[in-house]
Every structure is written in C-alpha cells, then in structure tokens.
Design an enzyme around this catalytic site. Structure first.
Site, PDB file in Angstrom:
ATOM      1  CG  ASP A   1      -0.142   0.015   2.555  1.00  0.00           C
ATOM      2  OD1 ASP A   1       1.035  -0.434   2.570  1.00  0.00           O
ATOM      3  OD2 ASP A   1      -0.685   0.498   3.580  1.00  0.00           O
TER       4      ASP A   1
ATOM      5  CG  HIS B   1       7.333   0.401  10.363  1.00  0.00           C
ATOM      6  ND1 HIS B   1       7.457  -0.010  11.671  1.00  0.00           N
ATOM      7  CD2 HIS B   1       6.994   1.711  10.411  1.00  0.00           C
ATOM      8  CE1 HIS B   1       7.186   1.011  12.480  1.00  0.00           C
ATOM      9  NE2 HIS B   1       6.914   2.065  11.737  1.00  0.00           N
TER      10      HIS B   1
HETATM   11  C1  BDR Z   1       3.036  -0.086   8.666  1.00  0.00           C
HETATM   12  O1  BDR Z   1       1.991   0.869   8.548  1.00  0.00           O
HETATM   13  C2  BDR Z   1       2.198   1.683   7.430  1.00  0.00           C
HETATM   14  O2  BDR Z   1       2.039   3.017   7.754  1.00  0.00           O
HETATM   15  C3  BDR Z   1       3.578   1.393   6.917  1.00  0.00           C
HETATM   16  O3  BDR Z   1       3.631   1.478   5.498  1.00  0.00           O
HETATM   17  C4  BDR Z   1       3.879   0.012   7.410  1.00  0.00           C
HETATM   18  O4  BDR Z   1       3.455  -0.964   6.483  1.00  0.00           O
HETATM   19  C5  BDR Z   1       3.803   0.187   9.956  1.00  0.00           C
HETATM   20  O5  BDR Z   1       2.963   0.082  11.049  1.00  0.00           O
HETATM   21 CA    CA Z   2       2.947  -0.436   4.155  1.00  0.00          CA
END
Ligand code: BDR
Ligand code: CA
Length: 321
Positions: free
Chosen positions: A9, A245
C-alpha cells in the site's frame, strides 16, 4: 531465483522496501499487488506504477481491495483519519506512473493464478493490510495453502503504533489478519515481522543526510520522500529520524540471519483480536499447548546496524563502501 509477489500500500516505507526487493538479484518479482491502506487504492496504485517506472522494472501492478474486509462486506468506502505518509502517500514526492504497467486483472485473481501455476514456489511479501491475501483465501483456500511462505510486516507483541496495542496494518484490517493466520497458518509459514522488530531499527539523521546527499538521484528522492515521514515521527513521538518498517520485512526476507536465532520463534500461536479497544492486537502464545494452532513464526529482534548496512550495500553499492 526466488519467486516473489509484493503485496503493498505504498507508502513511503513501502517504497524503500519495493526498491530493495527489485534490486535484489536473488528475487524474481513476479508482480506487485496493491491494497488500500496508507492511502486510498488509486493513490497506492499510482505510487506503485511510479516505483515500477522509476526502477524500470518489468513486473506489472495489480489493483486489489479498495477497503478492509469489514467495510467491503458492508459495501462501505474506506476513509482515512491519519495521513502519516501525506495525501498522495509519498510525502511531497510525485512519481510518474507508467500506466502501461497497470494490469486489468484483480490482485486476488492474479495471486491465485500465479500460485496455481507455481505451487509451493511463491513467496508473498505483504507490506500493507492483509485484505488481498484474506480475499484470496476466502476465494480458494486450497490454492493459498500452496503458497511457499508469507512475510508479513504487521502486528506487534509488545507494542502498537495505531493504538496502544495495535499496529497499523493489522489494525486497518484485523479480520484479514485473522483469516490469514487462522485459515492457512498451519500449512504455510507466515512470518510476522512486527513492531517488536521494526522499532529496533532507525534511519537516524546521519543516515538520512548520507542518503540525501551522497547516494545519487535515487538517494535524493528517498531522502526527500522521508522528510514528511520524519516530521510525522517528530510530531507524534518526538523521535528524530524514521523507522522504515516495510524495508525491515524485505531485508529479512532477503537475509533472515539479520535476526539472531534467539529472536525468531517458529511454530507459535498467534490470535487476532478484532473487536473493541484491543481491535487489531496480535496476541502471541510462545509456548502453545496441544490444542492451540501453531500458525505463525514471530520475529522479535534484528541487528539495526547490519540491517542498514545490508540496505545501503544492496541499493547503493556505488556510493556505500
Ligand atoms: C506499517 O503501517 C504503514 O504506515 C507502513 O507502510 C507500514 O506498512 C507500519 O505500522
Ligand atoms: Ca505499508
């Protein structure tokens, strides 16, 4: 080469992650499937098409779920209440989408077709809410049991980031995470790379400066994209630098030894909470009894220095020594 589908995403950290996956020679990225999450589906698809264009990648982009399972079932649309990644999803950066890389096939059908053609060979790296994966399971569970492995950035044993107990991806669609672990977790190895791992990593101000100034055009672009993310971290948590992340999940998929053996818990029990104030919490039982499903592998730590080194060496070998 390992056959990979990236479900994503994008998203600033998704962008780092997809770039790393596309750069890694050991991966044959078959396709990029897109799910609504950080921003709405259309923006996520355009961002994915922009990344494919930027990297001159051959794979196609497959639009998937427009909303989490619960909203899809109620015929409701997905709206976001927080914009960690900016309105477009990539901070202030606007990539140029290559629309010729957009497939007419729905992500869910693409995943099922690809797994059918390559039983036991496809690894899915899931960087967003697990909606596409869950829809594929609901459509054809037997085929999804033939996925080789799922690497999922999401969840957390000790922390949340969207609520005190829930990480964003699993909070955004807890039912999808539940379907994934409950329905195929005993047959398919699903590695949860959650906040316990990612929060041990950090691109600090020095790393971001190096990226922006010493790593060519691509580095400058990622650096620029990260400015918005950095502001979010500072405003929300008074943390300097950024936690990338999704990149952690890709780097671990490339080289699981970035986590020590003591930090990897195989065949443990993971249950998703979907209701109430704990909605989106991933509850892990590290010593499941005989009646509890052994449906997850949970990563709990990583070597931050080695992780960053591996990233820079992979994506910027000409600038990083
Ligand atoms: C996840 O949430 C999204 O905002 C980031 O892309 C990552 O996949 C981290 O908590
Ligand atoms: Ca993500």
């Amino acid at each position: 080469k390992r056959k990979i589908i990236i479900d994503t995403d994008p998203g600033i950290d998704d962008t780092y992650a997809i770039i790393a996956a596309l750069k890694y020679e050991g991966f044959d990225v078959q396709g990029i499937t897109v799910v609504a999450g950080n921003v709405g589906l259309d923006n996520c698809v355009n961002n994915a098409l922009g990344i494919v264009n930027l990297m001159d990648a051959e794979c196609l982009v497959y639009p998937g779920a427009e909303a989490p399972l619960k909203l899809l079932n109620e015929n409701k649309t997905y709206t976001l209440d927080g914009l960690v990644h900016g309105e477009s999803g990539l901070g202030t950066v606007q990539l140029t989408p290559d629309f010729s890389k957009k497939s007419d096939t729905h992500a869910v059908d693409y995943i099922l077709e690809t797994v059918k053609e390559n039983p036991g060979e496809i690894e899915i790296i899931a960087l967003g809410p697990l909606t596409n994966i869950a829809l594929a399971i609901q459509k054809d569970k037997e085929t999804m049991k033939k996925v080789k492995k799922i690497w999922s950035m999401g969840g957390g044993v000790r922390y949340g980031n969207r609520t005190p107990v829930a990480e964003f991806n699993y909070w955004a669609d807890p039912e999808a995470a539940k379907v994934t672990y409950d329905e195929i977790g005993e047959e398919v190895e699903i590695s949860m790379i959650g906040l316990d791992v990612t929060q041990q990593t950090r691109f600090n101000l020095d790393d971001l400066f190096f990226l922006r100034t010493e790593c060519g055009e691509l580095g400058a672009l990622l650096g620029e994209m990260s400015n918005h993310y950095m502001e979010t971290y500072w405003n929300a948590l008074r943390i300097t630098g950024v936690i990338v992340h999704d990149l952690v999940a890709v780097m671990l998929a490339i080289d699981p030894s970035l986590s020590s053996e003591d930090d990897v818990f195989e065949r443990v029990n993971l249950q998703m909470e979907c209701e109430g104030i704990c909605a989106g919490q991933s509850v892990v039982q590290f010593t499941p009894n005989e009646t509890e499903a052994k449906n997850a592998t949970v990563y709990m730590g990583i070597d931050n220095v080695e992780f960053k080194k591996a990233f820079f060496q992979l994506v910027f070998p000409e600038y990083y020594t």
